[in-house]
Design a protein around this motif. Structure first.
Motif, PDB file in Angstrom:
ATOM      1  N   ALA A 122      36.866  35.795  54.730  1.00  0.00           N
ATOM      2  CA  ALA A 122      36.689  36.865  53.746  1.00  0.00           C
ATOM      3  C   ALA A 122      37.805  36.843  52.706  1.00  0.00           C
ATOM      4  CB  ALA A 122      36.633  38.215  54.453  1.00  0.00           C
ATOM      5  N   ALA A 123      39.061  36.732  53.170  1.00  0.00           N
ATOM      6  CA  ALA A 123      40.183  36.730  52.229  1.00  0.00           C
ATOM      7  C   ALA A 123      40.159  35.488  51.334  1.00  0.00           C
ATOM      8  CB  ALA A 123      41.500  36.809  53.000  1.00  0.00           C
ATOM      9  N   ALA A 124      39.841  34.328  51.922  1.00  0.00           N
ATOM     10  CA  ALA A 124      39.818  33.094  51.132  1.00  0.00           C
ATOM     11  C   ALA A 124      38.681  33.104  50.116  1.00  0.00           C
ATOM     12  CB  ALA A 124      39.684  31.890  52.061  1.00  0.00           C
ATOM     13  N   LEU A 125      37.505  33.560  50.527  1.00  0.00           N
ATOM     14  CA  LEU A 125      36.367  33.594  49.611  1.00  0.00           C
ATOM     15  C   LEU A 125      36.596  34.602  48.488  1.00  0.00           C
ATOM     16  CD1 LEU A 125      33.411  33.310  52.158  1.00  0.00           C
ATOM     17  CD2 LEU A 125      34.236  31.560  50.579  1.00  0.00           C
ATOM     18  N   ALA A 126      37.262  35.716  48.787  1.00  0.00           N
ATOM     19  CA  ALA A 126      37.576  36.686  47.736  1.00  0.00           C
ATOM     20  C   ALA A 126      38.514  36.071  46.705  1.00  0.00           C
ATOM     21  CB  ALA A 126      38.207  37.931  48.347  1.00  0.00           C
ATOM     22  N   ARG A 127      39.512  35.324  47.185  1.00  0.00           N
ATOM     23  CA  ARG A 127      40.461  34.687  46.272  1.00  0.00           C
ATOM     24  C   ARG A 127      39.769  33.606  45.438  1.00  0.00           C
ATOM     25  NH1 ARG A 127      46.107  34.208  46.787  1.00  0.00           N
ATOM     26  NH2 ARG A 127      45.934  35.097  48.884  1.00  0.00           N
ATOM     27  N   ILE A 128      38.984  32.759  46.093  1.00  0.00           N
ATOM     28  CA  ILE A 128      38.287  31.693  45.379  1.00  0.00           C
ATOM     29  C   ILE A 128      37.244  32.261  44.425  1.00  0.00           C
ATOM     30  CG2 ILE A 128      36.723  29.715  45.691  1.00  0.00           C
ATOM     31  CD1 ILE A 128      38.186  29.148  48.311  1.00  0.00           C
ATOM     32  N   GLY A 129      36.672  33.409  44.796  1.00  0.00           N
ATOM     33  CA  GLY A 129      35.641  34.030  43.967  1.00  0.00           C
ATOM     34  C   GLY A 129      36.167  34.759  42.748  1.00  0.00           C
ATOM     35  N   GLY A 130      37.469  34.708  42.497  1.00  0.00           N
ATOM     36  CA  GLY A 130      38.005  35.273  41.268  1.00  0.00           C
ATOM     37  C   GLY A 130      38.802  36.550  41.426  1.00  0.00           C
ATOM     38  N   ALA A 131      38.947  37.063  42.654  1.00  0.00           N
ATOM     39  CA  ALA A 131      39.733  38.285  42.869  1.00  0.00           C
ATOM     40  C   ALA A 131      41.202  37.899  42.921  1.00  0.00           C
ATOM     41  CB  ALA A 131      39.297  38.978  44.158  1.00  0.00           C
ATOM     42  N   ARG A 132      41.841  37.823  41.761  1.00  0.00           N
ATOM     43  CA  ARG A 132      43.204  37.332  41.683  1.00  0.00           C
ATOM     44  C   ARG A 132      44.233  38.427  41.947  1.00  0.00           C
ATOM     45  NH1 ARG A 132      42.142  32.445  39.963  1.00  0.00           N
ATOM     46  NH2 ARG A 132      40.419  32.053  38.532  1.00  0.00           N
ATOM     47  N   ARG A 133      43.887  39.660  41.607  1.00  0.00           N
ATOM     48  CA  ARG A 133      44.811  40.762  41.848  1.00  0.00           C
ATOM     49  C   ARG A 133      44.669  41.256  43.280  1.00  0.00           C
ATOM     50  NH1 ARG A 133      44.028  44.499  36.431  1.00  0.00           N
ATOM     51  NH2 ARG A 133      44.614  42.900  34.866  1.00  0.00           N
ATOM     52  N   PHE A 134      45.811  41.681  43.851  1.00  0.00           N
ATOM     53  CA  PHE A 134      45.795  42.155  45.229  1.00  0.00           C
ATOM     54  C   PHE A 134      44.890  43.377  45.384  1.00  0.00           C
ATOM     55  CE2 PHE A 134      47.860  44.844  48.557  1.00  0.00           C
ATOM     56  CZ  PHE A 134      47.462  44.075  49.637  1.00  0.00           C
ATOM     57  N   GLY A 135      44.921  44.283  44.423  1.00  0.00           N
ATOM     58  CA  GLY A 135      44.057  45.456  44.497  1.00  0.00           C
ATOM     59  C   GLY A 135      42.584  45.086  44.531  1.00  0.00           C
ATOM     60  N   GLN A 136      42.194  44.073  43.764  1.00  0.00           N
ATOM     61  CA  GLN A 136      40.805  43.617  43.795  1.00  0.00           C
ATOM     62  C   GLN A 136      40.455  43.030  45.156  1.00  0.00           C
ATOM     63  OE1 GLN A 136      40.806  40.822  40.568  1.00  0.00           O
ATOM     64  NE2 GLN A 136      40.208  42.339  39.032  1.00  0.00           N
ATOM     65  N   ARG A 137      41.367  42.243  45.714  1.00  0.00           N
ATOM     66  CA  ARG A 137      41.089  41.620  47.007  1.00  0.00           C
ATOM     67  C   ARG A 137      40.989  42.663  48.108  1.00  0.00           C
ATOM     68  NH1 ARG A 137      45.031  38.052  45.134  1.00  0.00           N
ATOM     69  NH2 ARG A 137      46.564  38.710  46.696  1.00  0.00           N
ATOM     70  N   LEU A 138      41.741  43.768  47.968  1.00  0.00           N
ATOM     71  CA  LEU A 138      41.642  44.837  48.969  1.00  0.00           C
ATOM     72  C   LEU A 138      40.250  45.451  49.011  1.00  0.00           C
ATOM     73  CD1 LEU A 138      44.999  46.847  48.725  1.00  0.00           C
ATOM     74  CD2 LEU A 138      44.240  45.302  50.534  1.00  0.00           C
ATOM     75  N   VAL A 139      39.534  45.377  47.906  1.00  0.00           N
ATOM     76  CA  VAL A 139      38.171  45.917  47.853  1.00  0.00           C
ATOM     77  C   VAL A 139      37.136  44.846  48.176  1.00  0.00           C
ATOM     78  CG1 VAL A 139      36.442  47.000  46.375  1.00  0.00           C
ATOM     79  CG2 VAL A 139      38.846  47.681  46.184  1.00  0.00           C
ATOM     80  N   VAL A 140      37.300  43.664  47.568  1.00  0.00           N
ATOM     81  CA  VAL A 140      36.268  42.628  47.683  1.00  0.00           C
ATOM     82  C   VAL A 140      36.277  41.973  49.056  1.00  0.00           C
ATOM     83  CG1 VAL A 140      35.473  40.423  46.754  1.00  0.00           C
ATOM     84  CG2 VAL A 140      36.296  42.205  45.203  1.00  0.00           C
TER      85      VAL A 140
END
Length: 682
Positions: A285-303
């Motif tokens: 989940a964390a890796a796919l969120a990062r690869i999917g464009g969620a570059r900010r930590f706040g975005q990754r906390l949601v995505v």
């Protein structure tokens, strides 16, 4: 230049508010959002299909909100299907959130509940409490799981602290702690199978539910932990900076780092306490969120929680769709591990992990000019161990040393397993020595690089594909599996110039993949699969005379062939350019050495299982005793490996007589701390 100028002109014509809205839209992680929506759509389709099989659509509303207790179909939907669905969403979201926080706090793109050992520690603590202190569970199983998770995390931090918690050191330490905790758990299952047989399947991540108790138990705990993480979003974001930059902003690094770790560990412990170990969802989940464009930590906390929830929901519904009424017997966590291990393999070449070259080879170790005396001492110790293993042991009247007529009836029971353990230990030691000299990696071994797991998988396939596979067929299948695993690891490492850390991570990912496959087969309930548990733990008490003689014959043939490789083993550490200047065909030499390693590993794995660490320990022990050249080190490693395995078999047979501990598990319990010590010295 023209396009840039046009863009500048257009930008002057766009109002400031519109610019901010356009920038915000461009900043959205659209790929990650699309991925979570796609996974959710697939999961929803599978859910509707599973519902339609169990109940007509006209009764779905009644089953969800006012079930008819006289209609068992509605009761099952209300008290089993729906709670399982909600639990999959909650656990997936929690693991995705925990993985994101771990990666941010440790600044490690590979950090996850599995790769830092937290899940394995929590599960082991629950197993220990179930056996030895069940009263602790009455206080709350979450506290037991939390204690185990924090103990595992403390071990990981202690092993990697000298490397300033660098990404690779943390992941390697976490994976070793996970393997060791798993070995202890396997020992507990083997020794207490009547109590822990169900825990073995549950610990692999079983989401089956019988009421709403687990759901209601998870909701407040996960909610409080998630809310706490949300309140720490800004300081946790600053932890992504270098330490000096974060301190210049007045951030108390230690406070927020340990607070973030504490909340992530709490999320993981709650999930493990509720449903067992769910493999690789946090990493995926964390890796796919990062690869999917969620570059900010706040975005990754949601995505990341959204992706995690959708991923586990889809995986669990897929399991139910594929297995039907037997879905509860197939752990969903094993299925997610099947998906997560390939993801880790795919991520390895794409992540920047930095370079940490091995330093053990550069250490100033003792070097004996005349190693004959040391080898004679090792040989004498081997003879003493053989005498003890064959003659000494407990009986109905206590310990005794059997000789003469007393020894004759015991030999027919003892010599096959002693001979098999000796042969397997010698072959694994030689395989480890050849791997370390081939790769220049002081931590290479058949077990750590996944070769033993590949051999185990090959044997499992042979057992399921052929009704009665003989020992030659099993050996051939295991050799094919070992060589295939080795080929995959080296193919991945080739892109990174065979960097030791890449090879280690790839090997451990393959081990996790093969372990998940074997666990899925075991969970099917097939009688052949249930027999695998004892073999996987390295049991030698089922070895008959024919198998022992065959294994010893294979070992003798391979050991007699090994002098043909000695010259190459002396030169391989010099590197490919030096070898070519000496007229050596590097590719052919490496291929022949790898084939030898695969056959040695396959033949030994058939006897003592896929994980003992003998291939890592024995060459290091020989080298630290001063055996530097290839020939004396090979002889010393073979003697040391045989000595350790014979001793492990004797200890396993006598320690808790009349019960027995598999020799492979004893060797693993000895080898785990040695591997941790080697990591600590790197």
């Amino acid at each position: 230049m023209v396009e840039d100028a046009a863009g500048m002109v257009q930008s002057r014509e766009i109002p400031a508010g519109a610019k901010r809205r356009i920038a915000a839209r461009r900043d959205w992680p659209l790929v990650a959002i699309l991925l979570s929506v796609t996974l959710a759509a697939l999961a929803a389709a599978a859910t509707l299909r599973n519902l339609s099989v169990q109940l007509p659509a006209s009764l779905w509303f009644d089953a969800a909100f006012r079930p008819d207790i006289d209609d068992m179909r509605q009761v099952l939907i209300h008290y089993a299907f729906l709670p399982r669905l909600i639990v999959s969403l909650l656990c997936g979201a929690a693991l995705g959130l925990a993985g994101t926080v771990l990666q941010q706090v440790l600044r490690n793109p590979l950090a996850s509940p599995e790769t830092v050992g937290v899940s394995a520690g929590a599960y082991l603590a629950l197993a220990l409490a179930t056996l030895f202190a069940p009263s602790l569970l009455a206080l709350g199983r979450e506290w037991v799981a939390l204690a185990g998770a924090f103990a595992a995390l403390a071990a990981v931090l202690a092993l990697s602290w000298h490397k300033s918690l660098s990404p690779l050191s943390v992941v390697l330490a976490g994976l070793v702690v996970s393997l060791y905790a798993g070995a202890i758990g396997a020992a507990l299952v083997v020794l207490n199978h009547e109590w822990l047989a169900g825990l073995f399947i549950w610990g692999a991540g079983s989401l089956g539910q019988q009421d709403w108790v687990t759901t209601l138990w998870l909701l407040p705990r996960l909610g409080i932990a998630a809310l706490t993480i949300g309140l720490m979003t800004r300081p946790l974001t600053l932890l992504g900076l270098e330490d000096e930059g974060a301190r210049s902003l007045g951030l108390p690094l230690r406070v927020y780092r340990f607070a973030g770790l504490g909340m992530a560990v709490a999320l993981i412990a709650f999930v493990v306490a509720a449903v067992g170990v769910i493999g690789f969802v946090g990493l995926a989940a964390a890796a796919l969120a990062r690869i999917g464009g969620a570059r900010r930590f706040g975005q990754r906390l949601v995505v990341a929680p959204l992706i995690g929830a959708a991923l586990l929901w889809a995986a669990d519904q897929g399991v139910q769709l594929a297995t039907g009424p037997r879905g509860d017997l197939l752990p969903t966590g094993a299925i997610t591990a099947l998906l997560g291990a390939p993801l880790l393999l795919w991520l390895l070449p794409r992540l920047s992990l930095g370079a940490e070259l091995p330093v053990l080879a550069a250490e100033r170790l003792p070097r004996l000019r005349r190693p004959g005396m040391l080898l004679a001492v090792l040989g004498l110790a081997m003879l003493v161990a053989l005498v003890l293993a064959l003659s000494c042991g407990p009986g109905p009247e206590g310990w005794s040393f059997a000789v003469g007529d007393q020894l004759q009836p015991l030999l027919s029971w003892r010599w096959p397993r002693v001979l098999a353990a000796l042969s397997a230990g010698a072959m694994l030691a030689l395989a480890g020595l050849m791997m370390q000299r081939l790769t220049g990696n002081p931590m290479a071994s058949p077990e750590v690089l996944g070769i033993s797991a590949g051999a185990a998988l090959g044997m499992v396939v042979a057992m399921f594909a052929v009704s009665d596979p003989g020992r030659p067929l099993q050996t051939m299948a295991a050799a094919i599996g070992a060589f295939a695993s080795l080929f995959v690891v080296l193919a991945i490492g080739r892109r990174a110039a065979y960097a030791p850390e890449r090879l280690l991570l790839a090997g451990i990912a393959l081990t996790a993949l093969f372990d998940a496959l074997i666990l899925v087969l075991t969970a099917t309930g097939d009688p052949r699969a249930m027999l695998l548990i004892n073999w996987l733990t390295g049991s030698t008490y089922g070895v008959d005379q024919g198998s022992a003689v065959l294994t010893a014959s294979i070992a003798l043939c391979l050991l007699l062939m090994s002098p043909l490789f000695i010259r190459w083993l002396d030169m391989l550490p010099l590197g490919a350019p030096a070898l070519r200047s000496l007229g050596v065909d590097v590719a052919r030499t490496r291929l022949l050495v790898l084939l030898m390693v695969a056959v040695l590993t396959a033949a030994s794995t058939l006897i003592i299982g896929p994980l003992t660490f003998i291939g890592l320990m024995a060459p290091h022990l020989a080298r630290r005793l001063g055996l530097a050249r290839a020939l004396p080190q090979a002889i010393g490693a073979v003697l040391a490996g045989a000595l350790i395995m014979v001793s492990a078999d004797w200890i396993g047979r006598t320690a808790i007589f009349p019960r027995q501990i598999p020799a492979g598990l004893v060797a693993t319990l000895i080898g785990g701390p040695v591997l941790m010590w080697l990591l600590r010295r790197r």
